[in-house]
Design an enzyme around this catalytic site. Sequence first.
Site, PDB file in Angstrom:
ATOM      1  N   CYS A 130      12.577  53.877 -23.235  1.00 23.99           N
ATOM      2  CA  CYS A 130      11.171  53.776 -22.851  1.00 23.99           C
ATOM      3  C   CYS A 130      10.661  52.345 -23.047  1.00 23.99           C
ATOM      4  CB  CYS A 130      10.341  54.764 -23.673  1.00 23.99           C
ATOM      5  SG  CYS A 130       8.597  54.709 -23.274  1.00 23.99           S
ATOM      6  N   CYS A 133       7.029  52.156 -24.338  1.00 26.35           N
ATOM      7  CA  CYS A 133       6.845  52.450 -25.767  1.00 26.35           C
ATOM      8  C   CYS A 133       7.338  51.282 -26.627  1.00 26.35           C
ATOM      9  CB  CYS A 133       7.624  53.690 -26.187  1.00 26.35           C
ATOM     10  SG  CYS A 133       7.624  55.027 -25.000  1.00 26.35           S
ATOM     11  N   ASP A 134       8.480  50.700 -26.265  1.00 21.14           N
ATOM     12  CA  ASP A 134       9.172  49.797 -27.187  1.00 21.14           C
ATOM     13  C   ASP A 134       9.219  48.335 -26.755  1.00 21.14           C
ATOM     14  OD1 ASP A 134       9.740  52.123 -28.593  1.00 21.14           O
ATOM     15  OD2 ASP A 134      11.665  52.417 -27.590  1.00 21.14           O
TER      16      ASP A 134
END
Length: 303
Positions: A130, A133-134
């Site tokens: 992701c 997200c990261d």
Amino acid sequence: MYDTIIIGAGPAGMTAALYVARSNLKVALIEGGFPGGQMNNTSDIENYPGYANISGPELAEKMFEPLENLGVEHLYGFVKNIENHGDVKKVITDDEEFETRTVIVATGSKHRLLGVPGEEELNSRGVSYCAVCDGAFFRDQDLLVVGGGDSSVEEAIFLTQFAKSVTIVHRRDELRAQKVLQDRAFANEKINFIWDSVVKEIKGENRVESVVIENVKTNQVTEHAFGGVFIYVGLDPVSDFTKDLQIQDASGWIVTDDHMKTSVAGVFAVGDVRQKDLRQVTTAVGDGAIAGQEAYKYITEHC
Ligand SMILES: Cc1cc2nc3c(=O)[nH]c(=O)nc-3n(C[C@H](O)[C@H](O)[C@H](O)COP(=O)(O)OP(=O)(O)OC[C@H]3O[C@@H](n4cnc5c(N)ncnc54)[C@H](O)[C@@H]3O)c2cc1C
């Protein structure tokens, strides 16, 4: 007793809920995570009509917002099983059981693993699925993106705003992604490509440090330093809990007709979890609308 229980609050499930609720039926939307589904993991959506560009989480919020006012009950829980008792279906979660006349399965798909040494051990320590997200944790690093489809190219472009460089490794000599994404990736000076190659191993003590890559044409094996690996190599259906109903194909995708009906009367499936060609927000939304309407028809005709 509910008229309809929808399992999964991604775009397919939220649209189904919208249509069922507007038909004045008693509807619950059961979600095991955060409403929005895969849209929460998507940086920019540029192919949803009406928006030149919108972030996935923002579109998710816009879809979820109106549901409460329409009387959709949002229940938190992971569905473990669906029992078919004819006119009544039982939806069983971790700790509760619900009765309903119709069920709409909208549980989507999950990313496929590469299945190479180091992937599991270094998950969340440099291995990610992701970028949204990261990505921000990888500022000024050299990153590897695995895969040649829409998701990998889209997220590689997204990662260039943080990374020093982004390399896409793909097992073929051309990308599968839409042309517009390909053009943008080729024009981006931070993006490099390794063609005809597959990842054999991800290495590192406590964090990703390097990746072993094999050229499938020459069999040449090389090791490259990377600070992070983002993997987009395909999808598998989230449908295990429907096994007893026998509505899946051999790979687990749920088989429906054009009305989103499965082979079990009163059970519908929509979105990515369905056996179909194009898995996108637009097609998920279309499926949801059809199933919502069909569930209403089923209830008025059968119940
Ligand atoms: C990185 C990435 C980028 C993408 N970019 C785009 C794009 O630009 N444009 C586009 O159109 N599409 C894009 N997609 C695809 C798009 O996100 C999906 O096609 C779409 O989200 C599918 O919707 P869905 O409702 O079928 O499933 P999902 O969005 O997967 O939602 C399923 C929901 O069901 C829940 N759930 C699963 N199992 C259970 C259970 N047992 N009990 C309760 N709840 C459960 C999950 O938590 C999830 O919230 C992208 C996908 C990814 C991964």
